[in-house]
Design a protein around this motif. Structure first.
Motif, short mmCIF file in Angstrom:
data_model
loop_
_atom_site.label_atom_id
_atom_site.label_comp_id
_atom_site.label_asym_id
_atom_site.label_seq_id
_atom_site.Cartn_x
_atom_site.Cartn_y
_atom_site.Cartn_z
N GLU A 116 0.83 -1.21 0.00
CA GLU A 116 0.00 0.00 0.00
C GLU A 116 0.86 1.26 0.00
N LYS A 117 1.97 1.21 0.69
CA LYS A 117 2.87 2.36 0.71
C LYS A 117 3.49 2.59 -0.67
N HIS A 118 3.82 1.49 -1.35
CA HIS A 118 4.41 1.63 -2.68
C HIS A 118 3.45 2.31 -3.64
N VAL A 119 2.23 1.83 -3.71
CA VAL A 119 1.29 2.35 -4.70
C VAL A 119 0.76 3.73 -4.33
N SER A 120 0.83 4.09 -3.05
CA SER A 120 0.35 5.39 -2.62
C SER A 120 1.46 6.44 -2.56
N GLY A 121 2.71 5.99 -2.72
CA GLY A 121 3.82 6.92 -2.66
C GLY A 121 4.29 7.24 -1.26
N ARG A 122 3.78 6.52 -0.26
CA ARG A 122 4.17 6.79 1.12
C ARG A 122 5.37 5.97 1.58
N ALA A 123 5.86 5.06 0.74
CA ALA A 123 7.04 4.27 1.10
C ALA A 123 8.27 5.16 1.10
N LEU A 124 8.99 5.17 2.19
CA LEU A 124 10.14 6.05 2.33
C LEU A 124 11.43 5.33 1.93
N TYR A 125 12.19 5.97 1.06
CA TYR A 125 13.54 5.54 0.72
C TYR A 125 14.52 6.54 1.34
N VAL A 126 15.80 6.27 1.24
CA VAL A 126 16.78 7.12 1.92
C VAL A 126 16.62 8.58 1.51
N ASP A 127 16.39 8.82 0.22
CA ASP A 127 16.31 10.20 -0.25
C ASP A 127 14.99 10.87 0.14
N ASP A 128 14.05 10.09 0.67
CA ASP A 128 12.77 10.64 1.13
C ASP A 128 12.79 10.99 2.62
N MET A 129 13.79 10.52 3.33
CA MET A 129 13.82 10.72 4.77
C MET A 129 13.96 12.20 5.11
N PRO A 130 13.32 12.66 6.18
CA PRO A 130 13.51 14.05 6.61
C PRO A 130 14.99 14.35 6.83
N GLU A 131 15.45 15.45 6.28
CA GLU A 131 16.87 15.77 6.36
C GLU A 131 17.18 16.48 7.68
N PRO A 132 18.14 15.98 8.43
CA PRO A 132 18.48 16.58 9.72
C PRO A 132 18.98 18.01 9.56
N SER A 133 18.83 18.79 10.60
CA SER A 133 19.34 20.16 10.59
C SER A 133 20.86 20.15 10.41
N GLY A 134 21.35 21.04 9.57
CA GLY A 134 22.78 21.14 9.35
C GLY A 134 23.34 20.11 8.39
N LEU A 135 22.47 19.45 7.61
CA LEU A 135 22.92 18.38 6.72
C LEU A 135 23.89 18.91 5.66
N LEU A 136 24.98 18.18 5.48
CA LEU A 136 25.93 18.45 4.41
C LEU A 136 25.62 17.53 3.22
N HIS A 137 25.81 18.06 2.02
CA HIS A 137 25.59 17.28 0.81
C HIS A 137 26.94 17.05 0.13
N LEU A 138 27.16 15.80 -0.30
CA LEU A 138 28.44 15.43 -0.90
C LEU A 138 28.33 15.28 -2.41
N ALA A 139 29.44 15.52 -3.06
CA ALA A 139 29.62 15.18 -4.48
C ALA A 139 31.02 14.62 -4.63
N LEU A 140 31.22 13.77 -5.61
CA LEU A 140 32.51 13.15 -5.83
C LEU A 140 33.18 13.73 -7.07
N GLY A 141 34.49 13.89 -6.97
CA GLY A 141 35.29 14.26 -8.13
C GLY A 141 35.88 13.00 -8.74
N LEU A 142 35.66 12.80 -10.03
CA LEU A 142 35.99 11.54 -10.69
C LEU A 142 37.16 11.69 -11.67
N SER A 143 37.92 10.63 -11.80
CA SER A 143 39.05 10.62 -12.72
C SER A 143 38.58 10.69 -14.17
N GLU A 144 39.29 11.47 -14.96
CA GLU A 144 39.00 11.57 -16.38
C GLU A 144 39.90 10.65 -17.21
N LYS A 145 40.76 9.90 -16.54
CA LYS A 145 41.67 8.99 -17.24
C LYS A 145 41.44 7.57 -16.78
#
Length: 311
Positions: free
Chosen positions: A22-51
């Motif tokens: 029921e959560k899946h079809v209603s959109g209420r199923a929570l995945y990691v990216d749906d979780m409430p974000e804590p105060s002060g959350l940092l967001h990461l990005a990776l720098g990747l090799s071009e070689k």
């Protein structure tokens, strides 16, 4: 009152509702990216090799550190434990250390106040490479006698004798391309800090116990100080069995260094470049059989394009 066996018979073949249906079809199923974000959350990005293969002559991250919103930039020098996120063989560093071993390998991570700021900053790195020879397919690896591990040999009976005595014999070669796992939910993890340096990692992973041990290894922590939690995944298909470790370890390292909760969700392009695939295979076969098509003997030689590490 029905006994246990009769109750089991009523269940077998019956319709049982998935606990999250029921959560899946209603959109209420929570995945990691749906979780409430804590105060002060940092967001990461990776720098990747071009070689695909190169010595890293210089990794200039000055512009990355100075970019708007950036809080910390992490490289192999910032790893407090072991720079290794592999499941078994010890050959998958969290960040490249002095040498890029495949195109798209993570060189560093940048943590910023917003995801957009982190991604923009990651593109400002200036990397000087000294390119080295690259082996990009099975044929090149064979010519260079480059293998990840010793060959595995499986036998039953005497195939050579059976082939020699077979009425008919057929030889050939089959080439199978690789696949990307293409899970609908990309690689993602979020880390928070608890008491006494404890860490909780929320990871889209098929192997939470391994994430616990890998994060502990990278941070030089006892395993009991790391909790890994996963409620559900939006697909994995083997692509999150071990490769989720790099994402989990990156956010855990950022949280351990800053004391702030951290999150990394790879865009699809970075996900497909950074992470490994289902491997290409080449199969050389020699098959002996009789007039009715019954197999007498088979000799198969399988070669796989495994990338640079045992994972």
């Amino acid at each position: 009152m029905a006994d246990a066996s009769s109750a089991a018979r009523e269940i077998i073949g019956g319709a049982i509702t998935h606990d999250s249906a029921e959560k899946h079809v209603s959109g209420r199923a929570l995945y990691v990216d749906d979780m409430p974000e804590p105060s002060g959350l940092l967001h990461l990005a990776l720098g990747l090799s071009e070689k695909a293969h190169a010595r890293i002559v210089q990794l200039d991250l000055g512009a990355v550190r100075a970019a708007p919103g950036v809080v910390i930039v992490l490289t192999s020098a910032d790893v407090t434990g072991k720079n290794d996120v592999s499941p078994i063989a010890g050959d998958d560093p969290l960040f490249a250390d002095g040498e890029a071993l495949y195109h798209g390998q993570a060189l560093f991570a940048v943590a910023a106040e917003t995801r957009e700021a982190a991604r923009a900053a990651a593109r400002l790195a200036r990397v000087t490479y000294e390119e080295r020879p690259s082996l990009l397919d099975i044929s090149a690896a064979r010519q260079a006698n480059s293998t990840i591990e010793e060959a595995k040999i499986f036998t039953m009976g005497d195939a050579a004798l059976a082939l020699g005595n077979a009425k008919h014999r057929l030889q050939g070669r089959i080439v199978m391309g690789g696949q990307d796992h293409f899970y609908l939910e990309g690689q993602v993890a979020m880390a928070t800090r608890g008491e006494d340096g404890d860490l909780t990692v929320y990871s889209s992973t098929q192997n939470p116990s391994e994430m616990q041990h890998v994060v502990a290894r990278v941070l030089a922590l006892p395993a009991h100080q790391v909790i890994c939690e996963v409620r559900r995944m939006g697909g994995g298909f083997g692509g999150k069995e071990t490769q989720s470790a790099q994402i989990a370890a990156a956010v855990a390292l950022a949280t351990a260094r800053t004391g702030r909760p951290s999150k990394l969700r790879l865009d699809r392009d970075d996900d497909m470049i950074l992470t490994g695939k289902r491997h290409d295979f080449e199969a050389e076969f020699d098959v002996g059989f009789d007039g009715d098509g019954r197999l007498a003997g088979v000799d198969l030689n399988l070669a796989s394009r495994c990338g640079y590490s045992a994972d």
